[in-house]
Write a protein that holds these residues in place. Structure first.
Motif: not given
Length: 319
Positions: A195-199, A205-214
């Motif tokens: 999910p983090a990779l797809l986000g 953005s790294w922020w999109g990766a972080l929020t998707a990870f969460f």
């Protein structure tokens, strides 16, 4: 009523009597991992309430969380539960492997371990030996509160390991399932990183990766955990019981959609090998519909669909 589980138990017992219920205890590293992957998603779920109010939740997170929720839920309900535990249908090799991997992404334990625990649940349902019955401590308010906690998630922290040679010898002889079982740590890692990779790729953005990870990682896993565990706790305490079973399994309609049809729990315990759990009018069973689609595609076969004659025999009030 003889089920596939009964036959598996008989074959596992052999001529020397049944094998021990437990094969030992978890080592310290495994026990710590259990605590981490149960409590960290739960902490994320608690944190999600204030965070969702105005920070860090986007439509990308919602879509990814919903997609991964259903992929992993169906891996548990269709794969772990109805296929591997109860042999409600047969599946071609690629489908078996795919469902085992999808179930592993739910972070509920490797497939053979999950199946052994669940077969033990059915063998001793709501009796001594059941790993997660809410009725093991009595019927007083305090005993039921303790029983609810135990059935819902307390049992997961027990160190005793269900004997897989006794309860899942067929899966231990399946080389594909053994291989997936050994890769559980890899799939656990992927269920958070994908999910983090797809986000990150979707939002660039790294922020999109972080929020998707969460959200699509920890929060999604926590919600799936508690929906699954509610079948063990709530669905053995309250609800309707239109079919005869030897335990207190009941239907709890508010969880029907989120559980993929697993909360139609009464019929399941009355007829464990049936591929469909919601058999009465208006009972939505998404997992059964997925099995039906797979059957039409030729991916699964020999599906044990319910018949009116069998349901009539199982109905309460019928001899």
């Amino acid at each position: 009523m003889t089920t596939t589980l009964d036959k598996t138990e008989d074959s596992a017992a052999g001529d020397k009597g049944p094998k021990p219920m437990f094969e030992g205890q978890r080592n310290m590293a495994t026990q710590i991992a259990v605590y981490v992957f149960i409590l960290v998603p739960f902490a994320a779920l608690i944190a999600a309430v204030p965070l969702a109010w105005g920070w860090g939740l986007t439509w990308v997170d919602v879509i990814l969380a919903v997609a991964f929720y259903w992929i992993t839920l169906l891996g548990v309900t269709v794969g772990y539960h109805r296929l591997f535990t109860h042999n409600s249908f047969k599946a071609k090799r690629g489908t078996r492997i795919l469902l085992a991997v999808m179930g592993s992404l739910a972070v509920q334990s490797p497939p053979i371990t999950w199946v052994a625990d669940h077969r033990r649940h059915h063998a001793f349902s709501d009796r001594d030996g059941d790993p997660h019955s809410p009725w093991l401590f009595g019927t007083s308010p305090w005993a039921l509160a303790k029983g609810f906690w135990h059935a819902h998630m307390g049992w997961i922290f027990d160190k005793d390991v269900t004997n897989k040679e006794r309860f899942a010898p067929d899966l231990m002889a399946d080389k594909d399932l053994v291989r997936v079982n050994k890769l559980f740590v890899v799939f656990t890692t992927l269920t958070f990183l994908l999910p983090a990779l797809l986000g990150g790729l979707i939002t660039m953005s790294w922020w999109g990766a972080l929020t998707a990870f969460f959200w699509a990682g920890f929060v999604r896993v926590a919600i799936l955990h508690h929906i699954t565990w509610s079948t063990n706790s709530i669905c053995h305490m309250i609800g309707e019981r239109p079919f005869k079973s030897r335990d207190k399994a009941a239907n709890f309609w508010p969880l029907a959609i989120l559980s993929g049809g697993e909360s139609w729990h009464n019929l399941h315990h009355a007829d464990p090998t049936c591929a469909r759990h919601g058999v009465q009018r208006g009972q939505i069973d998404i997992s059964a519909r997925v099995i039906w689609i797979f059957e039409k595609l030729g991916w699964v076969y020999d599906v044990r669909w319910p018949t009116q004659q069998r349901l009539a025999r199982l109905a309460v009030g019928k001899d």
